[in-house]
Scaffold this active site. Structure first.
Site, PDB file in Angstrom:
ATOM      1  CB  SER A   1       1.307   0.712   2.543  1.00  0.00           C
ATOM      2  OG  SER A   1       0.437   0.621   1.470  1.00  0.00           O
TER       3      SER A   1
ATOM      4  CG  ASP B   1       5.357  -2.499  -3.740  1.00  0.00           C
ATOM      5  OD1 ASP B   1       4.202  -3.042  -4.068  1.00  0.00           O
ATOM      6  OD2 ASP B   1       5.641  -1.928  -2.816  1.00  0.00           O
TER       7      ASP B   1
ATOM      8  CG  HIS C   1       2.841  -3.005  -0.690  1.00  0.00           C
ATOM      9  ND1 HIS C   1       3.536  -2.068  -0.909  1.00  0.00           N
ATOM     10  CD2 HIS C   1       1.918  -2.768   0.273  1.00  0.00           C
ATOM     11  CE1 HIS C   1       2.848  -1.149  -0.252  1.00  0.00           C
ATOM     12  NE2 HIS C   1       1.968  -1.646   0.275  1.00  0.00           N
TER      13      HIS C   1
END
Length: 519
Positions: free
Chosen positions: A305, A368, A427
């Site tokens: 991320s 995602d 995610h």
């Protein structure tokens, strides 16, 4: 990027996230390399000593694999390490992973999971307890980091923690600063800094197995308020404006990511050097040390991320400053990225891939939203490069392009995961590692290789309910509360020694031609 930013923040284990599901009536067993520390409460999920992995056809219906217990054997690990020692440059991206992704190469799969676990450890070790004066620091000391994080067999030793700040607005990272500062002897360890990652190096034994001395840099994803601001600040700025040397002023990156990477606070002893300076100094020191011993060295940067964005910046910076080089050798630099957003424009991509020769492999879940931002309108998937360059040349801004090579996974291929509208599950890092474990190739079904599916629900609710694994099960026993002799439950006072910067940081930065101005 606002919708996706909410997903980026879900990368922390205290929020509902993940993605994987288990077939009914199939018990499974904890993977040896991922033993949770005794300080954590875990769910008992196995009803037998063995579990059979599922092989699914294109319809998603599974059948038990009768030839294996579903766990990697020592012989399998030995064979993989023998191959890795001989093929490490190929696995590290020397050939841009051509012919290794579909179907996926078993050695590459194992390496991706291994580096994903190094990134996951940044979450598992983070102190989320807002009642603790150490909130935002790493719960574990460097010397026992991997053991405490449940990675006894990691084969690496942490040499330095990394701390970050992005505090131009002077906002607190956590909500209860006043409570800590008003309590005697209970002052926060830092009001602006947070533990953002670490640098580690392979042990002698692991080095012999993998064929070179590997320096790993792992970056954590979004948790704090300041990191949220970094996610939401989507305007671009030239790298040179951010203090990162680059001969081409056209090279631009998302300013929020760069500010977190380069930000520092002279009033904080942990952030008087920026995360950038901390990482560069440590990588330089280790490269110099092991090159002087005549060893082959690699630099591998990983993150999830926001951590993926920081990993891309850091890998670029390592190559641009020459932190990966000594007088006689240059260590190859590679990024293994998980669920990462776009970071910069086409000129950043060109400089990163072509001129600096950094390799990047991006593991993404096709459902995602985070890898689809920033650059929602002008990106490499929507327009040809010529159009993007023309738009960028007009100074419109907002032109972004992904780096490296993608490895696209689909959580709907896993029979272990339930259907959910919680997009944060798509995610989750542990879910990506689960998908890697079962991925064979595009359209070839799902075949788990032994990674414990219960890990999916460490910080999420994504496993199918019939597997009886509680959601968000990874937490401290009783949330740190203890019972006193008089029967009351209290949160005891705690003391933790937090590692500060090595004394040789300035020396190694000067070797790179950097003036840290750390005072």
């Amino acid at each position: 990027m606002a919708a996706a930013a909410s997903v980026i923040s879900s990368s922390c284990p205290s929020l509902p996230i993940s993605h994987r599901r288990l077939e009914p009536q199939i018990p499974f067993q904890q993977q040896p390399r991922r033993r949770p520390s005794s300080r954590h409460v875990i769910a008992s999920v196995a009803t037998t000593d063995r579990w059979a992995p599922f092989v699914t056809d294109d319809t998603g219906r599974g059948s038990q694999h009768a030839e294996t217990s579903g766990r990697r054997s020592d012989d399998d690990d030995g064979q993989r390490h023998q191959q890795l020692a001989a093929r490490w440059r190929e696995i590290h991206g020397a050939g841009n992973w051509e012919g290794l992704l579909d179907p996926i190469d078993d050695v590459l799969r194992a390496e991706l999971i291994r580096y994903g676990e190094l990134a996951q450890a940044t979450y598992d070790s983070f102190d989320y307890d807002r009642f603790s004066p150490y909130c935002g620091s790493c719960k574990f000391p460097t010397r026992t980091f991997f053991t405490d994080a449940g990675l006894d067999g990691a084969g690496y030793e942490v040499t330095r923690f990394l701390y970050a700040t992005c505090n131009e607005l002077k906002l607190p990272n956590f909500a209860n600063r006043r409570n800590h500062n008003s309590a005697a002897g209970n002052k926060l360890w830092s009001e602006s800094g947070t533990f953002i990652g670490y640098v580690a190096v392979s042990t002698d034994e692991e080095t012999a197995r993998i064929g070179r001395r590997d320096i790993a840099v792992a970056w954590r994803g979004t948790i704090t308020r300041l990191e949220w601001l970094a996610d939401l600040t989507t305007n671009q700025r030239p790298l040179t404006d951010m203090g990162i040397p680059c001969p081409d002023p056209r090279v631009k990156v998302e300013s929020g990511f760069a500010e977190l990477y380069t930000g520092k606070d002279s009033a904080c002893k942990f952030c008087r050097y920026s995360a950038r300076e901390q990482a560069l100094a440590e990588v330089r020191k280790l490269v110099e040390l092991y090159h002087s011993k005549g060893e082959e060295v690699s630099v591998t940067v990983t993150g999830h991320s926001l951590g993926s964005a920081l990993a891309m910046l850091n890998a670029f910076d390592i190559a641009e400053t020459g932190a990966n080089a000594s007088a006689s050798k240059k260590a190859p630099v590679c990024v293994f990225s998980f669920a990462g957003p776009r970071v910069g424009n086409l000129d950043f991509k060109r400089r990163f891939e072509t001129e600096l020769g950094v390799r990047a492999l991006r593991v993404v879940n096709v459902h995602d939203t985070v890898p689809k931002v920033p650059g929602v309108v002008f990106n490499e998937a929507a327009f040809p490069e010529a159009v993007l360059r023309a738009v960028d040349g007009l100074g419109v801004g907002g032109v972004y392009a992904h780096l490296g090579v993608p490895l696209a996974l689909d959580h709907e291929a896993s029979p272990f995961l339930k259907k959910t509208m919680d997009i944060s599950c798509y995610h989750n890092l542990e879910a990506h590692l689960h998908l890697l474990d079962g991925f064979r190739g595009a359209g070839e079904g799902f075949e788990p290789r032994g990674r414990d599916p219960a890990l999916v629900n460490k910080s999420a609710d994504f496993l199918r309910d019939d597997h009886m694994v509680p959601p968000v099960w990874y937490q401290a026993e009783n949330k740190g509360m203890v019972r006193t002799e008089d029967g009351r439950w209290v949160l005891p006072p705690r003391h933790r020694d937090i590692d500060q910067h090595p004394e040789d940081t300035e020396h190694h930065l000067k070797q790179l031609g950097l003036n840290a101005a750390s005072t």
